[in-house]
Enzyme design. Structure first.
Site, PDB file in Angstrom:
ATOM      1  CG  LEU A  68       4.953  14.860  -1.350  1.00 52.70           C
ATOM      2  CD1 LEU A  68       5.445  15.741  -2.487  1.00 52.70           C
ATOM      3  CD2 LEU A  68       5.129  13.384  -1.688  1.00 52.70           C
ATOM      4  N   PRO A  69       6.870  14.333   2.770  1.00 54.00           N
ATOM      5  CG  PRO A  69       8.232  12.465   3.022  1.00 54.00           C
ATOM      6  CD  PRO A  69       7.480  13.243   1.996  1.00 54.00           C
ATOM      7  CB  THR A 114       4.612  20.166   7.619  1.00 53.11           C
ATOM      8  OG1 THR A 114       3.336  19.730   8.086  1.00 53.11           O
ATOM      9  CG2 THR A 114       5.137  21.271   8.530  1.00 53.11           C
ATOM     10  CE  LYS A 120       1.169  20.725   9.855  1.00 53.60           C
ATOM     11  NZ  LYS A 120       0.345  19.914  10.750  1.00 53.60           N
ATOM     12  CE  LYS A 166       9.045  17.686   8.131  1.00 53.16           C
ATOM     13  NZ  LYS A 166       7.775  18.245   7.573  1.00 53.16           N
TER      14      LYS A 166
END
Length: 295
Positions: A61-62, A92, A167, A236
């Protein structure tokens, strides 16, 4: 092990397809129904249906906001969580959010693994991603047969949140290298340097990085390797790193470059284009430069 997958976009769709090609049915859900079919998954009517019908639920998912809505919604993953179930978050996301969700699922007897991914669309297509995983090692061992279908390397990084932390550290370096290399390539073009020669020199010298090795040899010939992380998502990720560094008390002296580069790319209309197009955004501000000779 019954496999469910929520979020079948650029990366999730490719990962799901790898699992299906290996002979394992996947129960999938995505807001774009066509993504489910393209990934070879069986369509579920809701997130709740995926969670209720799966022993392992994969999420791609975003951002944390979307992850939380999927997990904590009225018909979300948490509402259907049960002892022995494993949820693997391949997004992430912010580590603080991750550890909170881990605790809530643990209270229901379910395991929550944060599994940051690296390798881009090409690696996802081949099932050759790198996974950096946080959470219970026993749960990872149970999930490994499924994760091995999408990953060539799996690293257990520590307790809950460690995978998403690693990450963010990786993506910050990735973003910095991509933005800096894009600027160098635009400068090389304006200076009249043969870009294939420039890349050969960089890759034999101390300026070598993932972008010089894997991205720009394609980009200079017009292949932007579409299908990977967009400029908006890269921005982001960098901002998540900045927030993490602030929480840790680390001086983030090198964040301004990628924040400016990908923020500028987004502002110039490249928001939903692959982050490699940051080189075109820099080129726009440098007199309309494109790396391709016929541009």
């Amino acid at each position: 092990m019954r496999i469910g997958f929520a979020g079948l976009g650029n990366m999730g769709g490719r990962m799901s397809a790898c699992i299906v090609r290996a002979g394992h049915p996947v129960l999938g859900y995505d807001l774009a129904a066509e993504n489910v079919a393209a990934a070879g998954a069986k369509a579920a009517g809701s997130i709740g249906e995926v969670a209720a019908g799966s022993d392992i639920v994969l999420l791609s998912l975003p951002d944390s906001h979307v992850v939380e809505s999927v997990v904590l919604g009225d018909d979300g993953v948490l509402a259907h969580a049960r002892p022995g179930q494993i949820v693997v978050d391949l997004s992430t996301a912010a580590p603080d959010s991750t550890t909170r969700l881990h605790a809530l699922l643990a209270a229901r007897g379910a395991s929550y693994l944060d599994a940051g991914i690296s390798g881009g669309a090409a690696a996802a297509e081949k099932g050759a991603l790198t996974l950096m995983v946080g959470g219970d090692l026993d749960a990872l061992d149970q999930a490994r047969p499924v994760l091995d279908l999408v990953a060539a390397q799996i690293f257990h990084c520590g307790p809950s949140g460690a995978g998403h932390t690693v990450k963010l550290l990786n993506n910050f370096l990735n973003a910095t290298a991509l933005a800096a290399t894009a600027e160098v390539m635009v400068a090389g073009r304006k200076a009249g340097i043969d870009l294939d020669v420039l890349l050969a020199v960089l890759n034999a010298s101390s300026g070598v990085n993932f972008a010089t090795l894997n991205r720009f040899p394609k980009i200079v010939h017009g292949d932007y390797l579409k299908g990977g992380l967009t400029n908006s998502l890269m921005l982001k990720d960098v901002n998540l790193y900045v927030a993490l560094a602030a929480k840790l008390g680390v001086a983030s002296l090198n964040a301004a470059g990628p924040v400016a580069s990908f923020g500028m790319a987004r502002a110039l209309g490249y928001a939903d284009e692959i982050s490699n197009t940051v080189v075109d955004a820099i080129g726009d501000l440098s007199g309309g430069v494109r790396l391709q000779e016929n541009s």
